[in-house]
Design an enzyme around this catalytic site. Sequence first.
Site, PDB file in Angstrom:
ATOM      1  N   THR A  16       0.840  -1.200   0.000  1.00 34.36           N
ATOM      2  CA  THR A  16       0.000   0.000   0.000  1.00 34.36           C
ATOM      3  C   THR A  16       0.877   1.252   0.000  1.00 34.36           C
ATOM      4  O   THR A  16       0.380   2.363  -0.077  1.00 34.36           O
ATOM      5  CB  THR A  16      -0.920   0.023   1.229  1.00 34.36           C
ATOM      6  N   SER A 241       1.652   3.173  10.719  1.00 25.39           N
ATOM      7  CA  SER A 241       1.011   2.720   9.488  1.00 25.39           C
ATOM      8  C   SER A 241       0.955   3.918   8.546  1.00 25.39           C
ATOM      9  O   SER A 241       1.233   5.052   8.952  1.00 25.39           O
ATOM     10  CB  SER A 241      -0.409   2.207   9.754  1.00 25.39           C
ATOM     11  N   LYS A 242       0.593   3.605   7.337  1.00 22.12           N
ATOM     12  CA  LYS A 242       0.471   4.693   6.378  1.00 22.12           C
ATOM     13  C   LYS A 242      -0.605   5.673   6.855  1.00 22.12           C
ATOM     14  O   LYS A 242      -0.441   6.883   6.778  1.00 22.12           O
ATOM     15  CB  LYS A 242       0.099   4.115   5.010  1.00 22.12           C
ATOM     16  N   GLN A 243      -1.701   5.105   7.408  1.00 23.86           N
ATOM     17  CA  GLN A 243      -2.819   5.947   7.852  1.00 23.86           C
ATOM     18  C   GLN A 243      -2.397   6.890   8.978  1.00 23.86           C
ATOM     19  O   GLN A 243      -2.912   7.989   9.104  1.00 23.86           O
ATOM     20  CB  GLN A 243      -4.002   5.098   8.351  1.00 23.86           C
ATOM     21  N   GLY A 245       0.476   8.126   9.285  1.00 29.80           N
ATOM     22  CA  GLY A 245       1.522   9.019   8.785  1.00 29.80           C
ATOM     23  C   GLY A 245       2.940   8.561   9.062  1.00 29.80           C
ATOM     24  O   GLY A 245       3.855   9.391   9.148  1.00 29.80           O
TER      25      GLY A 245
END
Length: 300
Positions: A16, A241-243, A245
């Site tokens: 992702t 996580s990417k969410q 940041g």
Amino acid sequence: MPTRPPYIGRFAPSPTGRLHAGSVLAAVASYLDARVHRGRWLVRIEDVDEARSAPGAAEAVLALLQQLGMQWDGEVIWQSRRGALYQAAFEQLGQRTYPCGCNRREIVDSRLGTAPDGSAVYPGTCRQGLGPGKSMRSLRVRVPEPGADLVAFAGRFAGPLLHHLAIDAGDFVLKRADGYWAYQLAVVVDDADQGVTDVVRGADLLDSTPRQIYLQRLLGLPTPRYLHVPVLRNAHGEKLSKQTGAAAVTPHDEAQAVAALLDAARGLGLPLGHAASLAAFWDAAIPAWAALLAAHGERL
Ligand code: GLU
């Protein structure tokens, strides 16, 4: 004592985006465990959710692993190319599966609460068939009735975990409303197809493990050993996580690559001070991991 099959481990990133420190930690743990056991270490790109896969991310992940000195064995497997295997496993489940016409809101409104992984527990609305006016959105697998739904398993380094499928997950999705196969099915099919004996991954997936063991049992597949390693959190206590940041790990030279590996090693509790090169890092990390296993009473 029965001998164990030859060790096969794997790292299974979802592409992702680029890897952050938390996923590097999981990669390092599974790599060290495979090397200490003189086993094979496979890499599987979990791009089953093609909509969430970022272009170029898988290639960047593979390049990073190589830059960190983590060479995988055999061919890289891509889940997006393995739909026929997931379809076959789904068909094998036959009457244990059913079409579901509920949308997310209807499930949340049923107020059964959320599973530990944050997904809404499914109340079984469509178990006896799609209600009037409903059309199929997803495909689900039935879990046993409360009382018969207990999955017990003991991960390595960990005591037994008891999980009530009916209460903690409910009938769960195997094929999603967007048409993609669900992670739970793909991971079970692939781990078995690749002969994986040892899953080493982040503790955020601990709650998924009972669902995976349940599917393994329904499909007559062996259950690997599981070791769940710590997840890294940011200053707000959120999982990296990417969410949330999390920054991508993008070393520009060997010294930065070693620094990223030392961070991962510290996150795993390995007492490593310094390493002058990638080779020196791995030369120190592999025996340190072996010592950690010994401290947990594991014999190689
Ligand atoms: N693809 C999953 C992730 O990146 C990992 C799956 C697994 O290790 O079982 O979170």
